[in-house]
Motif scaffolding. Sequence first.
Motif, PDB file in Angstrom:
ATOM      1  N   THR A  74     -10.226  16.898 -29.413  1.00  0.00           N
ATOM      2  CA  THR A  74      -9.071  16.190 -28.858  1.00  0.00           C
ATOM      3  C   THR A  74      -8.939  16.517 -27.371  1.00  0.00           C
ATOM      4  O   THR A  74      -9.332  17.592 -26.924  1.00  0.00           O
ATOM      5  CB  THR A  74      -7.765  16.585 -29.568  1.00  0.00           C
ATOM      6  OG1 THR A  74      -7.535  17.981 -29.394  1.00  0.00           O
ATOM      7  CG2 THR A  74      -7.824  16.248 -31.043  1.00  0.00           C
ATOM      8  N   PHE A  75      -8.372  15.609 -26.635  1.00  0.00           N
ATOM      9  CA  PHE A  75      -8.105  15.789 -25.214  1.00  0.00           C
ATOM     10  C   PHE A  75      -6.640  15.467 -24.987  1.00  0.00           C
ATOM     11  O   PHE A  75      -6.157  14.436 -25.440  1.00  0.00           O
ATOM     12  CB  PHE A  75      -8.997  14.863 -24.379  1.00  0.00           C
ATOM     13  CG  PHE A  75      -8.702  14.918 -22.917  1.00  0.00           C
ATOM     14  CD1 PHE A  75      -9.072  16.012 -22.156  1.00  0.00           C
ATOM     15  CD2 PHE A  75      -8.023  13.886 -22.296  1.00  0.00           C
ATOM     16  CE1 PHE A  75      -8.790  16.068 -20.803  1.00  0.00           C
ATOM     17  CE2 PHE A  75      -7.734  13.927 -20.949  1.00  0.00           C
ATOM     18  CZ  PHE A  75      -8.120  15.027 -20.199  1.00  0.00           C
ATOM     19  N   SER A  76      -5.934  16.366 -24.322  1.00  0.00           N
ATOM     20  CA  SER A  76      -4.508  16.167 -24.060  1.00  0.00           C
ATOM     21  C   SER A  76      -4.226  16.367 -22.584  1.00  0.00           C
ATOM     22  O   SER A  76      -4.861  17.188 -21.919  1.00  0.00           O
ATOM     23  CB  SER A  76      -3.671  17.160 -24.866  1.00  0.00           C
ATOM     24  OG  SER A  76      -3.948  17.051 -26.231  1.00  0.00           O
ATOM     25  N   LEU A  77      -3.232  15.632 -22.076  1.00  0.00           N
ATOM     26  CA  LEU A  77      -2.772  15.820 -20.717  1.00  0.00           C
ATOM     27  C   LEU A  77      -1.317  15.395 -20.630  1.00  0.00           C
ATOM     28  O   LEU A  77      -0.859  14.574 -21.410  1.00  0.00           O
ATOM     29  CB  LEU A  77      -3.610  15.028 -19.707  1.00  0.00           C
ATOM     30  CG  LEU A  77      -3.507  13.515 -19.762  1.00  0.00           C
ATOM     31  CD1 LEU A  77      -3.718  12.973 -18.364  1.00  0.00           C
ATOM     32  CD2 LEU A  77      -4.538  12.951 -20.695  1.00  0.00           C
ATOM     33  N   GLY A  78      -0.589  16.029 -19.700  1.00  0.00           N
ATOM     34  CA  GLY A  78       0.811  15.686 -19.561  1.00  0.00           C
ATOM     35  C   GLY A  78       1.549  16.635 -18.636  1.00  0.00           C
ATOM     36  O   GLY A  78       0.962  17.247 -17.736  1.00  0.00           O
ATOM     37  N   ALA A  79       2.853  16.767 -18.876  1.00  0.00           N
ATOM     38  CA  ALA A  79       3.720  17.587 -18.047  1.00  0.00           C
ATOM     39  C   ALA A  79       3.937  18.962 -18.666  1.00  0.00           C
ATOM     40  O   ALA A  79       3.963  19.109 -19.880  1.00  0.00           O
ATOM     41  CB  ALA A  79       5.070  16.880 -17.865  1.00  0.00           C
ATOM     42  N   TYR A 122      -1.086  23.639 -13.932  1.00  0.00           N
ATOM     43  CA  TYR A 122      -0.869  23.819 -12.499  1.00  0.00           C
ATOM     44  C   TYR A 122       0.582  23.488 -12.205  1.00  0.00           C
ATOM     45  O   TYR A 122       1.058  22.404 -12.550  1.00  0.00           O
ATOM     46  CB  TYR A 122      -1.794  22.904 -11.676  1.00  0.00           C
ATOM     47  CG  TYR A 122      -1.692  23.167 -10.203  1.00  0.00           C
ATOM     48  CD1 TYR A 122      -2.474  24.136  -9.604  1.00  0.00           C
ATOM     49  CD2 TYR A 122      -0.788  22.463  -9.415  1.00  0.00           C
ATOM     50  CE1 TYR A 122      -2.373  24.389  -8.250  1.00  0.00           C
ATOM     51  CE2 TYR A 122      -0.686  22.716  -8.054  1.00  0.00           C
ATOM     52  CZ  TYR A 122      -1.472  23.685  -7.484  1.00  0.00           C
ATOM     53  OH  TYR A 122      -1.364  23.939  -6.151  1.00  0.00           O
ATOM     54  N   PHE A 123       1.301  24.425 -11.574  1.00  0.00           N
ATOM     55  CA  PHE A 123       2.723  24.238 -11.308  1.00  0.00           C
ATOM     56  C   PHE A 123       2.961  23.896  -9.838  1.00  0.00           C
ATOM     57  O   PHE A 123       2.580  24.636  -8.947  1.00  0.00           O
ATOM     58  CB  PHE A 123       3.514  25.483 -11.708  1.00  0.00           C
ATOM     59  CG  PHE A 123       3.844  25.485 -13.164  1.00  0.00           C
ATOM     60  CD1 PHE A 123       5.055  25.007 -13.608  1.00  0.00           C
ATOM     61  CD2 PHE A 123       2.919  25.916 -14.091  1.00  0.00           C
ATOM     62  CE1 PHE A 123       5.361  24.970 -14.954  1.00  0.00           C
ATOM     63  CE2 PHE A 123       3.201  25.885 -15.441  1.00  0.00           C
ATOM     64  CZ  PHE A 123       4.429  25.416 -15.873  1.00  0.00           C
ATOM     65  N   PHE A 124       3.623  22.752  -9.618  1.00  0.00           N
ATOM     66  CA  PHE A 124       3.984  22.313  -8.275  1.00  0.00           C
ATOM     67  C   PHE A 124       5.254  22.988  -7.787  1.00  0.00           C
ATOM     68  O   PHE A 124       5.401  23.253  -6.596  1.00  0.00           O
ATOM     69  CB  PHE A 124       4.172  20.792  -8.238  1.00  0.00           C
ATOM     70  CG  PHE A 124       2.920  20.044  -8.591  1.00  0.00           C
ATOM     71  CD1 PHE A 124       1.882  19.937  -7.688  1.00  0.00           C
ATOM     72  CD2 PHE A 124       2.779  19.464  -9.833  1.00  0.00           C
ATOM     73  CE1 PHE A 124       0.721  19.251  -8.018  1.00  0.00           C
ATOM     74  CE2 PHE A 124       1.629  18.776 -10.170  1.00  0.00           C
ATOM     75  CZ  PHE A 124       0.595  18.672  -9.259  1.00  0.00           C
ATOM     76  N   THR A 125       6.185  23.220  -8.709  1.00  0.00           N
ATOM     77  CA  THR A 125       7.427  23.935  -8.391  1.00  0.00           C
ATOM     78  C   THR A 125       7.590  25.044  -9.422  1.00  0.00           C
ATOM     79  O   THR A 125       6.754  25.200 -10.316  1.00  0.00           O
ATOM     80  CB  THR A 125       8.654  22.986  -8.466  1.00  0.00           C
ATOM     81  OG1 THR A 125       8.851  22.594  -9.822  1.00  0.00           O
ATOM     82  CG2 THR A 125       8.465  21.762  -7.583  1.00  0.00           C
ATOM     83  N   ASP A 126       8.685  25.770  -9.338  1.00  0.00           N
ATOM     84  CA  ASP A 126       8.919  26.859 -10.283  1.00  0.00           C
ATOM     85  C   ASP A 126       9.090  26.353 -11.706  1.00  0.00           C
ATOM     86  O   ASP A 126       8.799  27.060 -12.667  1.00  0.00           O
ATOM     87  CB  ASP A 126      10.162  27.650  -9.859  1.00  0.00           C
ATOM     88  CG  ASP A 126      10.349  28.900 -10.692  1.00  0.00           C
ATOM     89  OD1 ASP A 126       9.332  29.535 -11.036  1.00  0.00           O
ATOM     90  OD2 ASP A 126      11.511  29.234 -11.014  1.00  0.00           O
ATOM     91  N   GLY A 127       9.546  25.118 -11.888  1.00  0.00           N
ATOM     92  CA  GLY A 127       9.820  24.622 -13.231  1.00  0.00           C
ATOM     93  C   GLY A 127       8.955  23.489 -13.712  1.00  0.00           C
ATOM     94  O   GLY A 127       8.980  23.141 -14.889  1.00  0.00           O
ATOM     95  N   PHE A 128       8.159  22.857 -12.841  1.00  0.00           N
ATOM     96  CA  PHE A 128       7.408  21.662 -13.235  1.00  0.00           C
ATOM     97  C   PHE A 128       5.952  21.743 -12.812  1.00  0.00           C
ATOM     98  O   PHE A 128       5.631  22.128 -11.692  1.00  0.00           O
ATOM     99  CB  PHE A 128       8.032  20.412 -12.618  1.00  0.00           C
ATOM    100  CG  PHE A 128       7.255  19.166 -12.886  1.00  0.00           C
ATOM    101  CD1 PHE A 128       7.289  18.579 -14.137  1.00  0.00           C
ATOM    102  CD2 PHE A 128       6.470  18.593 -11.905  1.00  0.00           C
ATOM    103  CE1 PHE A 128       6.554  17.430 -14.409  1.00  0.00           C
ATOM    104  CE2 PHE A 128       5.740  17.448 -12.164  1.00  0.00           C
ATOM    105  CZ  PHE A 128       5.782  16.862 -13.413  1.00  0.00           C
ATOM    106  N   GLY A 129       5.085  21.306 -13.734  1.00  0.00           N
ATOM    107  CA  GLY A 129       3.661  21.242 -13.449  1.00  0.00           C
ATOM    108  C   GLY A 129       2.977  20.228 -14.344  1.00  0.00           C
ATOM    109  O   GLY A 129       3.629  19.435 -15.019  1.00  0.00           O
TER     110      GLY A 129
END
Length: 175
Positions: free
Chosen positions: A166-171, A132-139
Amino acid sequence: MKKVITLLFLVSFGFINAQKAFTGKGDIKVNVGANLQDGGTGIQGSVDFGLGENFSVGFVSSYLIGVDNYSGFYNGGSYAYLDERPDFVDRFDAKARINANLSSVIGVEQLDVYPGLSIGTHNFGGHVGGRYFFTDGFGVFTEIGVPIAKFGSSNNLFHDLNNQVTFSLGASFNL
């Protein structure tokens, strides 16, 4: 109360200004985050290259930093292990992967749901993730990986480290 209002404002702002998650051919996404699994935790990094409206290929690698040492009898054997530590090859995994990017199919441009298949140094497997992207470059991203066919000998003490769910989460970043 001020903290709650500020948090609600930031979350609302993020959803209102959300950007398209997957644009198709030429799109490049990079994910960096935590890898959580039974017996260890680590870091995961991946990159996906868009080849079509709903198709991408990429690479993913992970390295387990915090791994439980093993003591006891393994796999019904007669040899007793005492505080055995995994080597680098037991901790590291690298895979090539293909994804079906479904943001245009499900009709939510800000959310890229991507099931796919991967083949790597320890197994052939499947995964499903979302960005999910909050801005054009970051989510943000989250992903679950499941091994389908395991490579190597199950007699290896740490065979199951990279051969499990496995479960992964991040930027997530858009390049």
